[in-house]
Design a protein around this motif. Structure first.
Motif, PDB file in Angstrom:
ATOM      1  N   MET A   1       0.839  -1.179   0.000  1.00 49.70           N
ATOM      2  CA  MET A   1       0.000   0.000   0.000  1.00 49.70           C
ATOM      3  C   MET A   1       0.884   1.242   0.000  1.00 49.70           C
ATOM      4  O   MET A   1       1.841   1.333   0.748  1.00 49.70           O
ATOM      5  N   VAL A   2       0.553   2.175  -0.878  1.00 49.92           N
ATOM      6  CA  VAL A   2       1.244   3.455  -0.957  1.00 49.92           C
ATOM      7  C   VAL A   2       0.278   4.532  -0.499  1.00 49.92           C
ATOM      8  O   VAL A   2      -0.772   4.732  -1.114  1.00 49.92           O
ATOM      9  N   ILE A   3       0.594   5.195   0.607  1.00 49.15           N
ATOM     10  CA  ILE A   3      -0.211   6.318   1.058  1.00 49.15           C
ATOM     11  C   ILE A   3       0.407   7.563   0.452  1.00 49.15           C
ATOM     12  O   ILE A   3       1.601   7.833   0.638  1.00 49.15           O
ATOM     13  N   LEU A   4      -0.391   8.304  -0.297  1.00 50.15           N
ATOM     14  CA  LEU A   4       0.124   9.490  -0.966  1.00 50.15           C
ATOM     15  C   LEU A   4       0.437  10.579   0.054  1.00 50.15           C
ATOM     16  O   LEU A   4      -0.354  10.821   0.973  1.00 50.15           O
ATOM     17  N   THR A   5       1.583  11.212  -0.107  1.00 45.36           N
ATOM     18  CA  THR A   5       1.948  12.328   0.753  1.00 45.36           C
ATOM     19  C   THR A   5       1.104  13.540   0.374  1.00 45.36           C
ATOM     20  O   THR A   5       0.454  13.556  -0.678  1.00 45.36           O
ATOM     21  N   GLU A   8       2.268  14.737  -2.984  1.00 51.07           N
ATOM     22  CA  GLU A   8       1.778  13.918  -4.094  1.00 51.07           C
ATOM     23  C   GLU A   8       0.295  14.203  -4.362  1.00 51.07           C
ATOM     24  O   GLU A   8      -0.123  14.293  -5.517  1.00 51.07           O
ATOM     25  N   GLU A  36      -4.694   6.960  -1.266  1.00 48.99           N
ATOM     26  CA  GLU A  36      -3.766   5.830  -1.293  1.00 48.99           C
ATOM     27  C   GLU A  36      -3.879   5.030  -2.579  1.00 48.99           C
ATOM     28  O   GLU A  36      -4.828   5.179  -3.348  1.00 48.99           O
ATOM     29  N   THR A  38      -3.498   0.962  -3.447  1.00 46.53           N
ATOM     30  CA  THR A  38      -3.347  -0.373  -2.894  1.00 46.53           C
ATOM     31  C   THR A  38      -3.617  -1.401  -3.978  1.00 46.53           C
ATOM     32  O   THR A  38      -4.705  -1.423  -4.558  1.00 46.53           O
ATOM     33  N   THR A  71       3.147   8.643  -8.882  1.00 51.70           N
ATOM     34  CA  THR A  71       3.699   7.629  -7.982  1.00 51.70           C
ATOM     35  C   THR A  71       4.688   6.678  -8.663  1.00 51.70           C
ATOM     36  O   THR A  71       5.503   6.062  -7.985  1.00 51.70           O
ATOM     37  N   GLU A  73       3.753   3.977  -9.888  1.00 56.57           N
ATOM     38  CA  GLU A  73       3.151   2.660  -9.678  1.00 56.57           C
ATOM     39  C   GLU A  73       2.037   2.444 -10.699  1.00 56.57           C
ATOM     40  O   GLU A  73       1.355   3.378 -11.091  1.00 56.57           O
TER      41      GLU A  73
END
Length: 88
Positions: A1-5, A8, A36, A38, A71, A73
């Protein structure tokens, strides 16, 4: 999981504004927050259930491309939800 800053998230909003134009962005994306990524699915929040439906139906592909570019991704889906109860 990538939580966006926060940075971002702001970059996503700026790119959407550029791609869609200020009028369209201001109409549909006020209160928008990209949270995020995911398993290839972007989770974002709109200011209302109605706006979440409109963004999902009309702008999912643009949102996916923008998040992917920010990202790095792969994005395979978009889920736009109304704001969580704690943010209302």
């Amino acid at each position: 999981m990538v939580i966006l800053t926060d940075e971002e998230d702001l970059a996503v909003q700026a790119k959407l504004n550029f791609i869609l134009g200020a009028k369209t962005y201001d109409t549909y994306f006020q209160g928008f927050h990209c949270a995020e990524l995911t398993d290839g699915v972007v989770t974002a929040y709109a200011k209302s259930e109605y706006m979440a439906g409109v963004i999902s139906a009309e702008f999912s592909s643009e949102l996916a491309v923008v998040v992917e570019s920010i990202t790095g991704e792969r994005v395979t889906g978009v889920l736009v939800l109304p704001p969580p109860a704690s943010r209302r």
